[in-house]
Design a protein around this motif. Structure first.
Motif, PDB file in Angstrom:
ATOM      1  N   GLU A   1      13.221  -1.371  -1.132  1.00  0.00           N
ATOM      2  CA  GLU A   1      11.897  -1.140  -1.699  1.00  0.00           C
ATOM      3  C   GLU A   1      10.770  -1.651  -0.803  1.00  0.00           C
ATOM      4  O   GLU A   1      10.926  -2.576  -0.038  1.00  0.00           O
ATOM      5  CB  GLU A   1      11.812  -1.887  -3.038  1.00  0.00           C
ATOM      6  CG  GLU A   1      13.033  -1.758  -3.894  1.00  0.00           C
ATOM      7  CD  GLU A   1      12.942  -0.603  -4.875  1.00  0.00           C
ATOM      8  OE1 GLU A   1      11.850  -0.042  -5.023  1.00  0.00           O
ATOM      9  OE2 GLU A   1      13.970  -0.267  -5.470  1.00  0.00           O
ATOM     10  N   ARG A   2       9.624  -1.056  -0.972  1.00  0.00           N
ATOM     11  CA  ARG A   2       8.405  -1.574  -0.339  1.00  0.00           C
ATOM     12  C   ARG A   2       7.441  -2.032  -1.415  1.00  0.00           C
ATOM     13  O   ARG A   2       7.531  -1.617  -2.569  1.00  0.00           O
ATOM     14  CB  ARG A   2       7.748  -0.492   0.496  1.00  0.00           C
ATOM     15  CG  ARG A   2       8.553  -0.109   1.712  1.00  0.00           C
ATOM     16  CD  ARG A   2       7.680   0.527   2.755  1.00  0.00           C
ATOM     17  NE  ARG A   2       6.701  -0.396   3.316  1.00  0.00           N
ATOM     18  CZ  ARG A   2       6.963  -1.278   4.275  1.00  0.00           C
ATOM     19  NH1 ARG A   2       8.167  -1.385   4.764  1.00  0.00           N
ATOM     20  NH2 ARG A   2       6.009  -2.062   4.736  1.00  0.00           N
ATOM     21  N   ASP A   3       6.508  -2.886  -1.013  1.00  0.00           N
ATOM     22  CA  ASP A   3       5.455  -3.302  -1.917  1.00  0.00           C
ATOM     23  C   ASP A   3       4.300  -2.309  -1.745  1.00  0.00           C
ATOM     24  O   ASP A   3       3.515  -2.395  -0.800  1.00  0.00           O
ATOM     25  CB  ASP A   3       5.023  -4.729  -1.563  1.00  0.00           C
ATOM     26  CG  ASP A   3       4.001  -5.275  -2.539  1.00  0.00           C
ATOM     27  OD1 ASP A   3       3.265  -4.461  -3.145  1.00  0.00           O
ATOM     28  OD2 ASP A   3       3.945  -6.500  -2.698  1.00  0.00           O
ATOM     29  N   ILE A   4       4.250  -1.341  -2.652  1.00  0.00           N
ATOM     30  CA  ILE A   4       3.323  -0.218  -2.507  1.00  0.00           C
ATOM     31  C   ILE A   4       1.869  -0.695  -2.496  1.00  0.00           C
ATOM     32  O   ILE A   4       1.034  -0.191  -1.733  1.00  0.00           O
ATOM     33  CB  ILE A   4       3.550   0.785  -3.673  1.00  0.00           C
ATOM     34  CG1 ILE A   4       4.988   1.315  -3.630  1.00  0.00           C
ATOM     35  CG2 ILE A   4       2.546   1.925  -3.628  1.00  0.00           C
ATOM     36  CD1 ILE A   4       5.339   2.104  -2.406  1.00  0.00           C
ATOM     37  N   ASP A   5       1.579  -1.703  -3.308  1.00  0.00           N
ATOM     38  CA  ASP A   5       0.219  -2.238  -3.380  1.00  0.00           C
ATOM     39  C   ASP A   5      -0.204  -2.888  -2.079  1.00  0.00           C
ATOM     40  O   ASP A   5      -1.314  -2.689  -1.595  1.00  0.00           O
ATOM     41  CB  ASP A   5       0.154  -3.294  -4.495  1.00  0.00           C
ATOM     42  CG  ASP A   5      -0.649  -2.771  -5.663  1.00  0.00           C
ATOM     43  OD1 ASP A   5      -1.103  -1.612  -5.583  1.00  0.00           O
ATOM     44  OD2 ASP A   5      -0.803  -3.524  -6.645  1.00  0.00           O
ATOM     45  N   SER A   6       0.691  -3.672  -1.544  1.00  0.00           N
ATOM     46  CA  SER A   6       0.391  -4.363  -0.295  1.00  0.00           C
ATOM     47  C   SER A   6       0.229  -3.348   0.839  1.00  0.00           C
ATOM     48  O   SER A   6      -0.688  -3.462   1.663  1.00  0.00           O
ATOM     49  CB  SER A   6       1.501  -5.375  -0.013  1.00  0.00           C
ATOM     50  OG  SER A   6       1.704  -5.525   1.348  1.00  0.00           O
ATOM     51  N   ASP A   7       1.080  -2.331   0.871  1.00  0.00           N
ATOM     52  CA  ASP A   7       0.939  -1.278   1.887  1.00  0.00           C
ATOM     53  C   ASP A   7      -0.426  -0.610   1.759  1.00  0.00           C
ATOM     54  O   ASP A   7      -1.095  -0.336   2.754  1.00  0.00           O
ATOM     55  CB  ASP A   7       2.038  -0.210   1.723  1.00  0.00           C
ATOM     56  CG  ASP A   7       3.392  -0.699   2.238  1.00  0.00           C
ATOM     57  OD1 ASP A   7       3.449  -1.807   2.796  1.00  0.00           O
ATOM     58  OD2 ASP A   7       4.389   0.033   2.067  1.00  0.00           O
ATOM     59  N   ARG A   8      -0.832  -0.352   0.520  1.00  0.00           N
ATOM     60  CA  ARG A   8      -2.110   0.326   0.287  1.00  0.00           C
ATOM     61  C   ARG A   8      -3.282  -0.524   0.805  1.00  0.00           C
ATOM     62  O   ARG A   8      -4.191  -0.019   1.458  1.00  0.00           O
ATOM     63  CB  ARG A   8      -2.276   0.599  -1.215  1.00  0.00           C
ATOM     64  CG  ARG A   8      -3.548   1.333  -1.595  1.00  0.00           C
ATOM     65  CD  ARG A   8      -3.585   1.693  -3.082  1.00  0.00           C
ATOM     66  NE  ARG A   8      -3.277   0.565  -3.955  1.00  0.00           N
ATOM     67  CZ  ARG A   8      -4.110  -0.434  -4.225  1.00  0.00           C
ATOM     68  NH1 ARG A   8      -5.313  -0.441  -3.717  1.00  0.00           N
ATOM     69  NH2 ARG A   8      -3.733  -1.429  -4.999  1.00  0.00           N
ATOM     70  N   GLN A   9      -3.224  -1.817   0.525  1.00  0.00           N
ATOM     71  CA  GLN A   9      -4.313  -2.689   0.979  1.00  0.00           C
ATOM     72  C   GLN A   9      -4.401  -2.741   2.493  1.00  0.00           C
ATOM     73  O   GLN A   9      -5.489  -2.721   3.073  1.00  0.00           O
ATOM     74  CB  GLN A   9      -4.109  -4.098   0.430  1.00  0.00           C
ATOM     75  CG  GLN A   9      -4.439  -4.189  -1.055  1.00  0.00           C
ATOM     76  CD  GLN A   9      -4.018  -5.522  -1.644  1.00  0.00           C
ATOM     77  OE1 GLN A   9      -4.004  -6.523  -0.938  1.00  0.00           O
ATOM     78  NE2 GLN A   9      -3.665  -5.527  -2.911  1.00  0.00           N
ATOM     79  N   ILE A  10      -3.243  -2.806   3.135  1.00  0.00           N
ATOM     80  CA  ILE A  10      -3.254  -2.860   4.605  1.00  0.00           C
ATOM     81  C   ILE A  10      -3.793  -1.545   5.172  1.00  0.00           C
ATOM     82  O   ILE A  10      -4.586  -1.547   6.117  1.00  0.00           O
ATOM     83  CB  ILE A  10      -1.848  -3.189   5.150  1.00  0.00           C
ATOM     84  CG1 ILE A  10      -1.507  -4.641   4.795  1.00  0.00           C
ATOM     85  CG2 ILE A  10      -1.777  -2.981   6.655  1.00  0.00           C
ATOM     86  CD1 ILE A  10      -0.117  -5.085   5.163  1.00  0.00           C
ATOM     87  N   LEU A  11      -3.395  -0.431   4.594  1.00  0.00           N
ATOM     88  CA  LEU A  11      -3.922   0.864   5.059  1.00  0.00           C
ATOM     89  C   LEU A  11      -5.445   0.879   4.925  1.00  0.00           C
ATOM     90  O   LEU A  11      -6.162   1.331   5.817  1.00  0.00           O
ATOM     91  CB  LEU A  11      -3.311   2.016   4.255  1.00  0.00           C
ATOM     92  CG  LEU A  11      -1.850   2.365   4.554  1.00  0.00           C
ATOM     93  CD1 LEU A  11      -1.325   3.376   3.529  1.00  0.00           C
ATOM     94  CD2 LEU A  11      -1.685   2.924   5.965  1.00  0.00           C
ATOM     95  N   GLY A  12      -5.924   0.359   3.800  1.00  0.00           N
ATOM     96  CA  GLY A  12      -7.365   0.339   3.548  1.00  0.00           C
ATOM     97  C   GLY A  12      -8.123  -0.462   4.591  1.00  0.00           C
ATOM     98  O   GLY A  12      -9.206  -0.070   5.024  1.00  0.00           O
ATOM     99  N   GLU A  13      -7.531  -1.570   5.013  1.00  0.00           N
ATOM    100  CA  GLU A  13      -8.206  -2.379   6.033  1.00  0.00           C
ATOM    101  C   GLU A  13      -8.038  -1.794   7.420  1.00  0.00           C
ATOM    102  O   GLU A  13      -8.892  -1.963   8.287  1.00  0.00           O
ATOM    103  CB  GLU A  13      -7.643  -3.799   6.020  1.00  0.00           C
ATOM    104  CG  GLU A  13      -8.204  -4.625   4.887  1.00  0.00           C
ATOM    105  CD  GLU A  13      -7.777  -6.077   5.013  1.00  0.00           C
ATOM    106  OE1 GLU A  13      -7.753  -6.591   6.143  1.00  0.00           O
ATOM    107  OE2 GLU A  13      -7.466  -6.674   3.967  1.00  0.00           O
ATOM    108  N   ALA A  14      -6.912  -1.118   7.630  1.00  0.00           N
ATOM    109  CA  ALA A  14      -6.590  -0.647   8.982  1.00  0.00           C
ATOM    110  C   ALA A  14      -7.486   0.503   9.422  1.00  0.00           C
ATOM    111  O   ALA A  14      -7.728   0.682  10.615  1.00  0.00           O
ATOM    112  CB  ALA A  14      -5.125  -0.212   9.043  1.00  0.00           C
TER     113      ALA A  14
END
Lengths: 425, 402
Positions: B113-126
């Motif tokens: 599994e991945r942490d979908i929320d954490s991935d989303r936040q990183i994408l947002g900052e990236a």
């Protein structure tokens, strides 16, 4: 089958006719052997990605593969291709293909950040998240990226490239995977399913996320100041393993098949033992019984129950727990004989090649027998008095070695031990 | 390649099954084995334009009693560990220490599994970050949970089964999408058949309700859009594609003599398993799958029905239908498991074997899973199970009455 081709349990004798390896020390068997015999370390500061502020800033990365992108699937494939090619060439298999299945110990393959960023950039204006990435994927087919993130992808590519037979097998038993790939080749041959098997293991997964994950489990070495001295199995001040990359390949055949085609025999795979642990996700049973059982089964399978071996190629990760547990288990199996059996850890030089470790260390074990030289355990400056072993400290040692026990223990409790021999007995 | 030689008979003595319909072999037979076409549960909104078959309501504690164990896993591992427990229960060996400590464990697994929320936040900052590599090393040490890593490791489903259910004879995990399930069954059967093992717990699990996994399939445009119809209808009406499904199947399989001695009742026996990989073009695929069929021993038998794992991906699923009709005649009843459970990738092949075994035990084949399938009549004695991977690999098994 004539009895000269059968082992002590009436099964076909299994020999190795070709090997290849590649680690942070270099490409190919020769360069690697020269380096380990000289006691060189391949561990270095990480340059693949920034490491400022990370607890661990060192690894045994393989930085010399020529790949389209720097990612775990691409590096792992390139290394596997190189070692399989070396092994098949030595065994004398060429363009006619390989007459048996592929058992591939596969690294954790998944979509990486660079892939997510690529998709994100293709759909910049959308709200960040997986919906955004899915829209980008819908808008344009990314067929190569799809292949890269298939967990079976590396094995599919290897099977096609080397024309192995049947469905290629991708397997994982975590840090025991390399040994498991050899075990499964042995099992298939012993069943009579095949006369030959290509066993390959590869791990090129030193990415920032991969490193940080292991780091969060407090398993990684943090002695960043002197990378080459960080991995110190069996030392009192050992403090974790060094994450590393590498690959190895071995061609297994029945003795009869190898003899009939006139192949040169590199060594014999005499036995295997396995036992799973139910104690904990990252720690071994305190009583050591699963590991003791795996070692005992391997010796029994090899016809060496109750006898010492000439050399032990240790799992020896350099974590406080593993090395102590490995010693206790070996002591329980071999009794006081253990203090006089030379044992060394290749991981002191190449770090922990994870998925590939069992196969890389198998290749080094066969070269130990062939060359009559035991690779050292380097960085053994501060022996752990609770682990009284002959670890072949600092420098390699000349010795006649005809039998080797090679240990592999995985996160998740999967333990596999192999016994190798120099000659058909 | 590794054709199973029938030295020892391999019995299926326990089935654990979880799908959108609920849990357990008996419940699934009740829902699927009646006289009318069952209606699967689907989620059409959450991941639109994609349809998925969701996890049914679960009380994990029934098979994973310790909260601490549950917390160490995400749903993929929970589902597999839970279903493994159902299989052990069904075989009557649950908590039988002597039995499970010698039992071999064979798992078909994907990535965790991945942490979908954490991935989303990183994408947002990236998106507007000048140095994304640097961003990653700043964010990930704080964002990643240590337990998530354990939930990500492929072999940790097996690890959790060993910890929770104490199955420790040996442990191996196979990977490779649909082929992982084929390899797992093939390996467990081959070892028992050859006398290398007497009893194995084998199966796989898949969590379809994960956008990161949908993304992997959609990279190759393999997902069905705006259609969760059953396979034949989907292929007629649309471009086809995968409708993923959350499902898991585990089987206890054993040497028939071993099972008889302990008084276990078989569902059915697995008489042959075979598989291969090669180029996907009709000139090559047809002879290859014909050869797989031959190796299972099924082509020389009267096959009463087929359970297919067809993905719904157009070219290969249509080729499979043509091939099967040519071999067994257009009247052969084929049941597309994926129309009911969705495509559970690693769980597909074990689930299909479970369904075949249940039909054989109950002396009845399944009703049509959609109108375009051929109806079945009579008591089945030989069922073929097929898996044509959405992009790579093919496998088949022959499951028969004991």
């Amino acid at each position: 089958m004539s009895s000269k081709y059968l082992d002590h349990k009436g099964r076909p004798v299994i020999v190795v006719t070709g090997m290849g390896t590649l680690t942070s020390l270099g490409r190919g068997k020769k360069d690697n052997w020269d380096a380990v015999i000289a006691g060189k370390s391949g561990v270095k500061e990480i340059t693949r990605f920034p490491t400022d502020g990370l607890n661990t800033r060192i690894a045994g990365t393989v930085d010399f593969m020529d790949t389209e992108e720097i990612s775990a699937p691409e590096i792992s494939y390139a290394m596997a291709e190189a070692t399989a090619e070396e092994a098949l060439a030595e065994a004398g298999f060429g363009s006619e293909g390989f007459p048996g299945p592929l058992y591939f110990a596969a690294p954790p393959v998944e979509m990486e950040w660079q892939h997510r960023f690529t998709l994100m950039d293709e759909n910049k204006d959308a709200e960040p998240g997986y919906k955004q990435l899915l829209e980008a994927a819908r808008a344009k087919r990314h067929i190569h990226m799809h292949l890269l993130v298939q967990i079976g992808g590396i094995a599919y590519r290897l099977a096609e490239k080397f024309d192995t037979k049947g469905l290629p097998i991708s397997l994982s038993t975590a840090c025991a995977s390399g040994a498991t790939s050899i075990q499964q080749g042995m099992e298939a041959i012993r069943r009579g399913d095949t006369e030959a098997a290509l066993c390959v293991a590869s791990d090129g997964s030193v990415t920032s996320e991969g490193l940080i994950r292991f780091s969060l489990l407090s398993a990684l070495n943090t002695q960043n100041e002197e990378p080459q001295k960080a991995s110190k199995p069996f030392s009192k001040d050992r403090s974790g393993f060094v994450m590393s990359e590498g690959s190895a390949a071995l061609v297994l055949e029945t003795l009869e098949h190898a003899t009939n085609r006139g192949a040169k025999i590199q060594g014999v795979i005499r036995g295997v033992g396995e036992k799973a642990d139910k104690f904990h996700r990252t720690r071994s049973s305190p009583d050591g019984i699963p590991v003791i059982t795996a070692i005992s089964r391997a010796l029994d399978d090899a016809g060496l129950a109750g006898k010492p071996v000439d050399y032990i190629n240790a799992h020896g990760t350099s974590t406080p727990e593993n090395d102590r547990m490995e010693y206790n288990s070996l002591h329980s199996v071999f009794g006081d004989d253990i203090s006089s059996i030379p044992i060394s850890s290749n991981k002191s030089m190449i770090g922990h090649t994870l998925t590939a470790a069992g196969a890389v260390e198998a290749v080094f074990s066969f070269m130990t027998m062939q060359n009559g030289k035991i690779p050292p355990t380097i960085n053994y400056d501060n022996p752990d008095p609770d682990i009284p072993l002959d670890v072949v400290p600092h420098v390699s040692r000349d010795a006649q070695v005809n039998t080797v026990l090679s240990n592999s223990f995985g996160f998740g409790g999967q333990n596999a031990c192999l016994v190798f021999g120099s000659d058909v007995v | 390649m590794s054709m199973t030689k029938n030295n020892r008979e391999v019995w299926i003595t326990g089935i654990g099954l979880v799908s959108c319909f609920g849990e357990g072999a008996a419940h699934h037979w009740q829902v699927l084995g009646g006289d009318s076409t069952p209606i699967p549960i689907q989620e059409k909104e959450l991941y639109a334009p994609y349809t998925v078959h969701p996890l049914p309501e679960m009380d994990w504690s029934k098979q994973i009693p310790r909260r601490g164990d549950q917390r160490q896993m995400e749903n993929w591992q929970r589902l597999g560990t839970y279903t493994a427990g159902l299989a052990l229960d069904d075989a009557g060996v649950k908590e039988n220490d002597e039995m499970v400590s010698a039992m071999d464990l064979v798992v078909a697994a994907g990535g965790g599994e991945r942490d979908i929320d954490s991935d989303r936040q990183i994408l947002g900052e990236a998106i507007n970050h000048k140095d994304r590599d640097k961003l990653l090393i700043e964010r990930l040490p704080n964002d990643l949970r240590p337990t998530l890593f354990l939930a990500q490791l492929s072999n940790l489903l097996a690890g959790n089964i060993s910890i929770v259910h104490k199955v420790t004879g040996s442990s191996r995990t196979y990977m490779g999408e649909e082929n992982a399930g084929v390899t797992a069954i093939e390996n467990a059967v081959a070892r028992i058949s050859a006398g290398q093992s007497t009893q194995a717990l084998v199966g796989g699990a898949y969590n379809a309700e994960r956008p990161d996994l949908l993304l992997i399939q959609e990279l190759g445009h393999y997902l069905s859009q705006n259609s969760g119809e059953a396979i034949i209808k989907r292929l007629k009406q649309t471009q086809g594609g995968i409708v993923p499904g959350t499902a898991s199947a585990f089987l206890v399989i054993e040497d028939a003599d071993f099972a008889r001695k302990r008084g276990a009742e078989p569902y059915a026996k697995i008489s042959g398993v075979a598989s291969d990989l090669g180029k996907r073009d009709p000139q090559k695929t047809i002879p290859r799958v014909a050869s797989i069929l031959e190796k299972t021993g099924a082509d020389k038998k009267t096959i009463d029905g087929i359970i297919s794992c067809a993905s719904g991906v157009k070219d290969i699923s249509e080729l499979e239908m043509v091939f099967l009709a040519e071999k067994f005649g257009p009247q052969i009843p084929i049941r597309f498991l994926t129309s009911m459970f969705g495509n559970s990738i690693e769980g597909n092949f074990p689930s299909s074997i479970a369904l075949a075994a249940m039909a054989l035990k109950n002396n009845k084949f399944y009703p049509q899973f959609e109108q375009a399938e051929q109806p079945a009549s009579g008591e089945p004695s030989s069922i073929l199970v097929t898996s044509f991977g959405h992009r790579f690999g093919e496998g088949m098994a022959l499951v028969e009455k004991t």
